[in-house]
Design an enzyme around this catalytic site. Structure first.
Site, mmCIF file in Angstrom:
data_model
loop_
_atom_site.group_PDB
_atom_site.id
_atom_site.type_symbol
_atom_site.label_atom_id
_atom_site.label_comp_id
_atom_site.label_asym_id
_atom_site.label_seq_id
_atom_site.Cartn_x
_atom_site.Cartn_y
_atom_site.Cartn_z
ATOM 1 C CD GLU A 127 -3.189 5.769 6.526
ATOM 2 O OE1 GLU A 127 -3.074 5.864 5.296
ATOM 3 O OE2 GLU A 127 -2.320 5.232 7.254
ATOM 4 C CG HIS A 186 -6.020 2.099 4.872
ATOM 5 N ND1 HIS A 186 -5.636 3.088 5.745
ATOM 6 C CD2 HIS A 186 -4.988 1.228 4.814
ATOM 7 C CE1 HIS A 186 -4.412 2.816 6.191
ATOM 8 N NE2 HIS A 186 -3.991 1.705 5.642
ATOM 9 C CD GLU A 224 -3.751 -2.328 7.119
ATOM 10 O OE1 GLU A 224 -2.684 -2.636 6.590
ATOM 11 O OE2 GLU A 224 -4.280 -1.209 6.963
ATOM 12 C CB SER A 248 4.717 -1.612 12.137
ATOM 13 O OG SER A 248 4.292 -0.265 12.337
ATOM 14 N N GLY A 265 2.575 -1.095 4.272
ATOM 15 C CA GLY A 265 2.667 0.331 3.954
ATOM 16 C C GLY A 265 4.109 0.744 3.745
ATOM 17 N N GLY A 266 4.695 1.350 4.762
ATOM 18 C CA GLY A 266 6.037 1.930 4.643
ATOM 19 C C GLY A 266 7.065 1.012 4.007
ATOM 20 N N GLY A 322 1.993 2.381 10.686
ATOM 21 C CA GLY A 322 2.954 3.471 10.525
ATOM 22 C C GLY A 322 3.589 3.914 11.837
ATOM 23 C CG ASN A 356 -1.672 1.267 1.423
ATOM 24 O OD1 ASN A 356 -1.725 2.094 0.513
ATOM 25 N ND2 ASN A 356 -2.281 1.441 2.594
ATOM 26 C CD1 TRP A 357 3.557 0.937 -2.981
ATOM 27 C CD2 TRP A 357 3.693 2.255 -4.799
ATOM 28 N NE1 TRP A 357 4.304 0.279 -3.928
ATOM 29 C CE2 TRP A 357 4.400 1.054 -5.047
ATOM 30 C CE3 TRP A 357 3.627 3.227 -5.803
ATOM 31 C CZ2 TRP A 357 5.052 0.818 -6.266
ATOM 32 C CZ3 TRP A 357 4.272 2.993 -7.019
ATOM 33 C CH2 TRP A 357 4.974 1.804 -7.235
ATOM 34 C CE LYS A 358 -0.197 3.373 4.699
ATOM 35 N NZ LYS A 358 -0.310 3.539 6.151
HETATM 36 P P1 PGA Z 1 2.482 0.341 7.633
HETATM 37 O O1 PGA Z 1 1.046 0.588 6.957
HETATM 38 O O2 PGA Z 1 3.016 -0.956 7.096
HETATM 39 O O3 PGA Z 1 3.309 1.526 7.220
HETATM 40 O O4 PGA Z 1 2.257 0.278 9.105
HETATM 41 C C1 PGA Z 1 0.160 -0.473 6.739
HETATM 42 C C2 PGA Z 1 -1.083 0.039 6.062
HETATM 43 O O5 PGA Z 1 -1.556 1.124 6.441
HETATM 44 O O6 PGA Z 1 -1.636 -0.611 5.166
#
Ligand code: PGA
Length: 248
Positions: free
Chosen positions: A94, A92, A164, A209, A230-231, A170, A9-11
Site C-alpha cells: 500500500e 508495504h 505479500e 488474507s 492485516g484484517g 485484503g 498490521n493494523w493499518k
Molecule cells: P490482509 O493484509 O491480512 O488483510 O490481507 C495483510 C497485509 O497487508 O499486511
C-alpha cells in the site's frame, strides 16, 4: 530451527477504546508466545503501556528515511525507538502503490530503521498482472536486490522479510500454501546464493488474507516462518488463533 513470528498490521484502524479491548484480550491469551503488533503512530504509547513486559512486541507501519529535520508530517526511526518499538514495516504494497514508494526509497527506510536498532519487516510481492505475466520471481528479486545492494546481504540477519502477493492482500484470496511456499523458497535460495547462513536464519513471513482457518496449513510449509496479518489482526480470537498456529 528458525523461529516463527506473527505480526499484526493494523493499518489505519483502531481507536483508544477499540485498541484497549484488543490489546487486553490478546496479551493474556498469548502469554509466552512471541508475536508483534504494528499500530498507527498515535497509538504507539498505548501499545507500549499495554504490552510492556509481555511476550508481544510492538512497532510501526512506516517511517521516514530521514534522521531528523524539516520534514513536516514525517516520523523518524529514533522516535519509534523512543516508544519502545522493536519492529517497523517497510515497503508495504500500500505504501508502494498508493504513496509512490520506490524500491530505492524502501531501501533507504530499511537502512534508517536498522541504523536506529529497529528490525525492518521488508514487504515484497507481485501484483495480479505481474503474476499472470509470469514475472513474480523477477519482481520479488528486484525488490530484494534494491535492499541488498544498498544495505548488503548481511543486513538481512537483522530483518524480517514478508512475502505479500498484492492480489491476496485484503481480498480474501489467499495464495495456496504451494504458491506461497514456492516464492518463499525462491527468496531463501536467492539469498542463500549470497550468504547461506543468513538465508537459513531469515524469518520469511507470508501475508495476504491469512486467517485462523488457513494459518496452520500455510505455516506448516518449510519456508513459511509465520505471517504478517492485516484484517484478521483486528479480531482478537482470529489473531490469537493465528499466533498459536505459528507457535505449534
Ligand atoms: P490482509 O493484509 O491480512 O488483510 O490481507 C495483510 C497485509 O497487508 O499486511
Amino acid at each position: 530451527m528458525r523461529k516463527k513470528l506473527v505480526a499484526g498490521n493494523w493499518k489505519m484502524h483502531g481507536s483508544l477504546a477499540e485498541n484497549a479491548a484488543l490489546l487486553g484480550a490478546i496479551k493474556p491469551a498469548l502469554a509466552g508466545i512471541e508475536a508483534a503488533v504494528c499500530v498507527p503512530f498515535p497509538y504507539l504509547a498505548q501499545a507500549q503501556a499495554a504490552l510492556a513486559g509481555s511476550s508481544i512486541a510492538w512497532g510501526a507501519q512506516n517511517l521516514s528515511e530521514q534522521v531528523k529535520g524539516a520534514f513536516t508530517g514525517e516520523v523518524s526511526a529514533a522516535m519509534l525507538v523512543d516508544f519502545g518499538c522493536q519492529y517497523v514495516i517497510v515497503g508495504h504494497s500500500e505504501r508502494r502503490s498508493l504513496y509512490g514508494e520506490t524500491d530505492e526509497l524502501v531501501a533507504k527506510k530499511y537502512m534508517a530503521a536498522q541504523a536506529a536498532g529497529l528490525i525492518p519487516i521488508l514487504c515484497v510481492g507481485e501484483s495480479l498482472a505481474e503474476r499472470e505475466a509470469g514475472v513474480t520471481e523477477t519482481v520479488v528479486a528486484r525488490q530484494l536486490d534494491a535492499v541488498i545492494s544498498a544495505a548488503g546481504v548481511a543486513s538481512l540477519a537483522k530483518a524480517v522479510v514478508a512475502y505479500e502477493p498484492v492480489w491476496a492482500i485484503g481480498t480474501g484470496k489467499t495464495a495456496t500454501p504451494e504458491q506461497a511456499q514456492a516464492v518463499h523458497a525462491f527468496i531463501r535460495s536467492k539469498i542463500a546464493a549470497l550468504d547461506a547462513g543468513v538465508a537459513t536464519g531469515l524469518v520469511i513471513q507470508y501475508g495476504g488474507s491469512v486467517k485462523a482457518a488457513n494459518a496452520g496449513e500455510l505455516f506448516s510449509q518449510p519456508d513459511i516462518d509465520g505471517g504478517l496479518i492485516g484484517g484478521a489482526s483486528l479480531v482478537a480470537d482470529e489473531f490469537i488463533a493465528i499466533c498459536r498456529a505459528a507457535a505449534k
